[in-house]
Enzyme design. Structure first.
Site, PDB file in Angstrom:
ATOM      1  CG  ASP A 178      -0.266  -8.061   0.205  1.00 53.10           C
ATOM      2  OD1 ASP A 178      -1.283  -8.522   0.757  1.00 53.10           O
ATOM      3  OD2 ASP A 178       0.024  -6.857   0.258  1.00 53.10           O
TER       4      ASP A 178
ATOM      5  N   GLY B 241       7.995  -6.891   5.949  1.00 54.08           N
ATOM      6  CA  GLY B 241       8.918  -5.793   6.224  1.00 54.08           C
ATOM      7  C   GLY B 241       8.896  -5.310   7.652  1.00 54.08           C
TER       8      GLY B 241
ATOM      9  CB  ALA C 120      -0.941  -0.007   1.196  1.00 58.80           C
TER      10      ALA C 120
ATOM     11  CG  ASN D  58      -7.402  -7.375   7.517  1.00 55.76           C
ATOM     12  OD1 ASN D  58      -7.471  -8.559   7.250  1.00 55.76           O
ATOM     13  ND2 ASN D  58      -7.182  -6.446   6.616  1.00 55.76           N
TER      14      ASN D  58
ATOM     15  CB  THR E  26       0.850  -0.752   5.409  1.00 55.57           C
ATOM     16  OG1 THR E  26       2.016  -0.207   4.788  1.00 55.57           O
ATOM     17  CG2 THR E  26      -0.190   0.344   5.564  1.00 55.57           C
TER      18      THR E  26
END
Length: 497
Positions: free
Chosen positions: A237, A406, A10, A296, A259
């Site tokens: 992803d 990440g 994103a 989420n 993110t």
């Protein structure tokens, strides 16, 4: 055999070239680029043509290195899409899932159909930006796009179409729309009929590992390369990231951290139950015919937005310095629920953190270190709550947590997560989505026989850092206070949107 993996997040995108030989996998970044939304008038869009340009740049840079990949694949975030007209041309820039026009539509559709009926047909958690509500908004606002549309393509589908001319939907990303029925294995005609969108826009969703064409001759000719085969990988992803989890046990928990944070486990069949509905969990498609039972969590978006806010104010700070200040700040001074509605929109994040703390009778964090600490501690504590829910819903017990993506470069977050959950955290690989993308391409070519062989090679090829819990009594006390402050134990379906 080398393969090229595009992983679009994103905020940024990257192209990695993967090599597989007897010694294992090596992954080399050949191109990295920004992926910034564009505001025009009152709308927020993705710059899809810029992304297409960056995909071509990745191919150009690979050629400059003298490489010829055996295939390529693209993964990205879910829910967002483009529409093709009858002449095969894109009708407009895809909207960004944070665009304000979609606000309120989820609540309206849930009133009309009931949450239970929607969940029974899709198994997908309620998020205000799901494709179901985006399309309903366009239809009810009289968007001319829908009248002119011939095909619906999600972001990786669309970029593949630009490359190959083949308009094909892919399974893992299709399931994120809340329009796909995992029981029937088809787009849900009842939901589409209710929102007034033709099911003729949607093609059969192919499974990860399917070859879906090759580079157009115009592209391969312009770049001076051969017609590279294009593979539909696990194009959501997180689906790709889960492929890359270097688990040894069939029962494992993962946290894909960036993110967004997405925590869950891999299951053979969707868990469409009253309990998973009540906790607002989701059942998204995975590679190899699996499903991802997950939830989420807002993730590092809150920290990223805070840093952008400071940059705009002329108070920019490096990530390393911010984490140093966070570690030095007083512990557990200000806790909040990362999934509160307050933190969904862009901008003014630190003001909203202070507002939450003020409203809950806590100390308001003032300096950058205190704000960063409150974000990371709150995330670590929320991770524990969601891990407990995952065990409850799956009937499994996990002896630790695999973190990929990440976000694992934030060592403070990894350590605090281990301390919060009271179990080891195994962090790695950082480029999980890209590596999982590569793995599906190698499975498609026959280089790996299945996901578990791929995971074994990934485990042997990339370092994994283990974090052990620390300061258990302090974190236990903080967790009790977190639950009281956030009322997480009484979370209702759809409260986290």
């Amino acid at each position: 055999m080398s393969v090229l993996a595009y992983d679009l997040g994103a905020g940024s995108g990257r192209a990695l070239l993967g090599h597989l030989d007897d010694r294992g996998i090596t992954a080399t970044e050949v191109h990295r680029f920004k992926n910034e939304p564009v505001k025009a008038g009152e709308r927020m869009y993705w710059d899809i043509l810029r992304l297409h340009h960056e995909v071509l740049q990745g191919l150009h840079l690979v050629k400059q290195q003298g490489e010829q990949p055996g295939s390529l694949g693209i993964d990205s975030w879910g829910v967002d899409f483009g529409l093709l007209g009858h002449n095969g041309e894109l009708l407009g820039n895809p909207y960004h899932y944070r665009d304000g026009q979609f606000n309120g539509m989820m609540e309206q559709i849930r009133k009309e159909l009931t949450s239970q009926r929607i969940f029974e047909r899709t198994g997908i958690q309620f998020l205000s930006f799901n494709t179901l509500y985006q399309l309903a908004t366009l239809q009810r606002n009289g968007s001319p796009w829908l009248d002119a549309a011939d095909r619906f393509l999600m972001i990786p589908d669309l970029l593949r179409y630009f490359l190959t001319g083949e308009a094909v939907n892919e399974f893992t990303n299709a399931t994120t729309t809340q329009l796909y029925n995992p029981v029937s294995g088809q787009w849900d005609g009842e939901l589409l009929a209710h929102i007034g969108v033709s099911d003729q826009l949607f093609g059969e969703a192919v499974m990860p590992g399917t070859r879906v064409g090759q580079l157009r001759s115009s592209i391969s000719g312009e770049l001076g390369i051969s017609a590279v085969p294009v593979i539909a990988v696990a194009e959501h992803d997180t689906g790709s990231a889960v492929v890359a989890v270097p688990a040894t046990d069939r029962s494992f928990a993962y946290l894909s951290c960036g993110t967004w944070s997405l925590m869950g486990t891999e299951i053979d069949h969707p868990a469409i139950t009253p309990e998973s509905l009540a906790l607002n969990f989701t059942n998204e498609g995975g590679a190899g015919g699996t499903f991802r039972l997950l939830k989420n969590i807002m993730g590092l978006w809150i920290l990223q937005e805070s840093m952008r806010e400071w940059e705009r104010q002329g108070k920019g700070i490096s990530y390393a310095e911010l984490l140093k200040q966070a570690e030095a700040a007083p512990p557990f001074a200000s806790l909040f629920d990362p999934d509160d509605d307050l933190f969904m929109p862009a901008g003014d994040m630190t003001i909203r953190i202070r507002q939450y703390c003020r409203d809950t009778g806590q100390q308001e964090p003032q300096d950058q270190g205190a704000i960063a600490r409150s974000i990371l501690e709150s995330l670590a504590l929320k991770y524990r709550r969601v891990l407990e829910w995952t065990e409850q819903l799956s009937g499994q017990s996990f002896n630790g947590l695999h973190m990929v993506g990440g976000g694992i470069q934030n060592q403070l977050l990894c350590q605090w997560t281990a301390s919060s959950i009271g179990r080891p955290v195994w962090a790695g690989p950082a480029e999980g989505s890209a590596i999982g993308n590569m793995a599906v391409q190698w499975i498609a070519s026959g280089a790996f026989k299945d996901i578990w062989e791929a995971r074994r090679v990934i485990r042997d090829s990339f370092p994994v850092t283990e974090y052990e819990p620390k300061d258990r009594s302090i974190w236990e006390e903080a967790y009790g206070r977190f639950l009281r402050l956030t009322d997480s134990s009484k979370s209702q379906a759809g409260s986290e949107v």
